[in-house]
Write an enzyme that holds these catalytic residues in place. Structure first.
Site, PDB file in Angstrom:
ATOM      1  N   HIS A 262       0.811  -1.213   0.000  1.00 46.28           N
ATOM      2  CA  HIS A 262       0.000   0.000   0.000  1.00 46.28           C
ATOM      3  C   HIS A 262       0.844   1.263   0.000  1.00 46.28           C
ATOM      4  O   HIS A 262       0.399   2.303  -0.481  1.00 46.28           O
ATOM      5  CB  HIS A 262      -0.980  -0.038   1.169  1.00 46.28           C
ATOM      6  CG  HIS A 262      -2.062  -1.058   0.962  1.00 46.28           C
ATOM      7  ND1 HIS A 262      -2.641  -1.762   1.989  1.00 46.28           N
ATOM      8  CD2 HIS A 262      -2.648  -1.509  -0.187  1.00 46.28           C
ATOM      9  CE1 HIS A 262      -3.542  -2.585   1.495  1.00 46.28           C
ATOM     10  NE2 HIS A 262      -3.565  -2.450   0.178  1.00 46.28           N
TER      11      HIS A 262
ATOM     12  N   HIS B 160      -8.199  -8.459  -7.697  1.00 51.56           N
ATOM     13  CA  HIS B 160      -8.515  -9.269  -6.513  1.00 51.56           C
ATOM     14  C   HIS B 160      -8.742  -8.302  -5.353  1.00 51.56           C
ATOM     15  O   HIS B 160      -7.892  -8.140  -4.477  1.00 51.56           O
ATOM     16  CB  HIS B 160      -7.381 -10.252  -6.199  1.00 51.56           C
ATOM     17  CG  HIS B 160      -7.143 -11.254  -7.298  1.00 51.56           C
ATOM     18  ND1 HIS B 160      -6.467 -10.938  -8.453  1.00 51.56           N
ATOM     19  CD2 HIS B 160      -7.511 -12.561  -7.410  1.00 51.56           C
ATOM     20  CE1 HIS B 160      -6.419 -12.007  -9.238  1.00 51.56           C
ATOM     21  NE2 HIS B 160      -7.047 -12.999  -8.640  1.00 51.56           N
TER      22      HIS B 160
ATOM     23  N   SER C 150      -6.949  -2.347  -0.690  1.00 53.03           N
ATOM     24  CA  SER C 150      -6.467  -1.562  -1.831  1.00 53.03           C
ATOM     25  C   SER C 150      -7.549  -0.695  -2.460  1.00 53.03           C
ATOM     26  O   SER C 150      -7.272   0.462  -2.827  1.00 53.03           O
ATOM     27  CB  SER C 150      -5.855  -2.498  -2.870  1.00 53.03           C
ATOM     28  OG  SER C 150      -4.795  -3.239  -2.319  1.00 53.03           O
TER      29      SER C 150
ATOM     30  N   GLU D 185     -13.888  -9.233  -7.507  1.00 56.99           N
ATOM     31  CA  GLU D 185     -13.747 -10.075  -6.316  1.00 56.99           C
ATOM     32  C   GLU D 185     -14.608 -11.314  -6.496  1.00 56.99           C
ATOM     33  O   GLU D 185     -15.822 -11.209  -6.696  1.00 56.99           O
ATOM     34  CB  GLU D 185     -14.142  -9.313  -5.055  1.00 56.99           C
ATOM     35  CG  GLU D 185     -14.090 -10.148  -3.797  1.00 56.99           C
ATOM     36  CD  GLU D 185     -12.756 -10.872  -3.620  1.00 56.99           C
ATOM     37  OE1 GLU D 185     -12.785 -12.086  -3.320  1.00 56.99           O
ATOM     38  OE2 GLU D 185     -11.681 -10.227  -3.780  1.00 56.99           O
TER      39      GLU D 185
ATOM     40  N   ASP E 294     -13.935 -13.675 -11.661  1.00 53.80           N
ATOM     41  CA  ASP E 294     -12.498 -13.912 -11.632  1.00 53.80           C
ATOM     42  C   ASP E 294     -11.779 -12.738 -12.278  1.00 53.80           C
ATOM     43  O   ASP E 294     -11.995 -12.431 -13.451  1.00 53.80           O
ATOM     44  CB  ASP E 294     -12.191 -15.215 -12.377  1.00 53.80           C
ATOM     45  CG  ASP E 294     -10.698 -15.457 -12.551  1.00 53.80           C
ATOM     46  OD1 ASP E 294      -9.919 -14.971 -11.710  1.00 53.80           O
ATOM     47  OD2 ASP E 294     -10.319 -16.126 -13.529  1.00 53.80           O
ATOM     48  N   GLY E 295     -10.922 -12.077 -11.527  1.00 53.76           N
ATOM     49  CA  GLY E 295     -10.230 -10.905 -12.047  1.00 53.76           C
ATOM     50  C   GLY E 295      -9.221 -11.210 -13.134  1.00 53.76           C
ATOM     51  O   GLY E 295      -8.951 -10.367 -13.995  1.00 53.76           O
TER      52      GLY E 295
ATOM     53  N   ASP F 226      -3.074  -8.749  -7.329  1.00 51.19           N
ATOM     54  CA  ASP F 226      -2.519  -9.345  -6.105  1.00 51.19           C
ATOM     55  C   ASP F 226      -3.393 -10.507  -5.625  1.00 51.19           C
ATOM     56  O   ASP F 226      -4.077 -10.406  -4.615  1.00 51.19           O
ATOM     57  CB  ASP F 226      -2.322  -8.297  -5.004  1.00 51.19           C
ATOM     58  CG  ASP F 226      -3.615  -7.675  -4.531  1.00 51.19           C
ATOM     59  OD1 ASP F 226      -4.579  -7.645  -5.315  1.00 51.19           O
ATOM     60  OD2 ASP F 226      -3.671  -7.246  -3.366  1.00 51.19           O
TER      61      ASP F 226
END
Length: 295
Positions: free
Chosen positions: A19, A42, A116, A134, A158-159, A179
């Protein structure tokens, strides 16, 4: 992997590094008047209660954000990141009232940690947009409850697959954060394949890939695999602050690989990484690495 919940790890040393870098990249993106799109493959739940049962199970935040929370000697970039987390801990405004402002010298109690998407939203301007992927249904519902709006889309998909439909964006300016949990070894290959496709579609995008430093060959090889597909410049930073157990298990640290990084990022990290390693170290061998290929 639907079993993974980031709440168990919120605010740990890996979140601090991730971050802090994300904050610096967002500051660079928002320094220009042109709007941009933030894409999170994600996204998690967006925020985490540090006094909740999940975060308290191992209380990893105590060796992460908690070590920085009230220090008066933070370097500027670290202070900027901690200030954002402190803003996230301010009480919610009453209906119709403006959001509270973190006054100089004020340190609220550490009770919440932003994911995030929340870091990105604290920077977002009226013309900027967000796409939050997500897969976990519970976390996706939490995101949707707190991140609704015309400029924000929460997508319960699904990202890895979803990123294909997001690049290139309109306008052609975006920051992509990748991530995943890496609980499945296949995630490493998916990261490389997803980034290869995204960079071909949108070579001018800014891409930030997080990975864990664990005793797995795929984790060690990931940065070099990403170097091979970066069309222009890249930056790789890694921080090692903990020891694995006698069988090699545990999170020793983490790293970030940034494609098309801000030109200011290398100098900033050179200035703050010695401090972070000293403050977050859990053993005498703690270290960091910064390497870069300028554009």
């Amino acid at each position: 992997m639907l079993a993974y919940r980031h709440a168990f790890h919120a605010g740990n040393h890996a979140d601090v590094l991730k971050h802090l870098v994300l904050d610096q990249v967002l500051r660079y993106m928002t320094a220009k008047d042109k709007p941009f799109r933030y894409i999170d493959t994600h996204a998690g739940a967006g925020g985490y209660l540090l006094k909740g049962a999940q975060a308290q199970k191992k209380a990893e935040y105590r060796e992460g954000i908690n070590r920085l929370w009230s220090r008066p000697d933070l370097p500027e970039a670290v202070a900027d990141y901690v200030h954002l987390v402190q803003q996230f801990n301010l009480p919610a405004p009453e209906p119709g009232q403006p959001a509270p402002v973190l006054e100089k010298g004020m340190t609220p109690p550490l009770a919440l940690y932003p994911g995030s998407p929340s870091i990105a939203r604290l920077h977002a301007r009226p013309g900027d947009s967000m796409r939050l992927f997500e897969l976990h249904p519970s976390d996706a519902r939490t995101l949707a409850a707190h991140f609704g709006g015309r400029q924000v889309q929460v997508i319960n998909e699904d990202g890895f697959a979803g990123l294909k439909g997001q690049v290139p964006p309109t306008p052609r300016r975006a920051l992509v954060l990748v991530d995943p949990s890496y609980e499945l070894v296949a995630d490493y290959g998916k990261v490389v394949a997803t980034m290869r496709d995204a960079v071909q579609r949108f070579p001018e995008g800014v891409y930030v890939v997080w990975y864990p430093q664990i005793a797995r060959v795929e984790a060690a090889q990931l940065p070099k695999r990403l170097m091979s597909l970066s069309p222009k410049g890249w930056l790789h930073v890694r921080m090692t602050v903990a020891q694995t157990d006698s069988q090699g298990f545990g999170l020793a640290g983490s790293g970030l690989f940034v494609i098309n990084p801000p030109y200011t990022l290398h100098e900033t990290l050179q200035g703050v990484m010695p401090f972070l390693v000293e403050v977050l170290a859990q053993y005498d061998g703690a270290s960091y690495l910064i390497e870069e290929q300028p554009a």
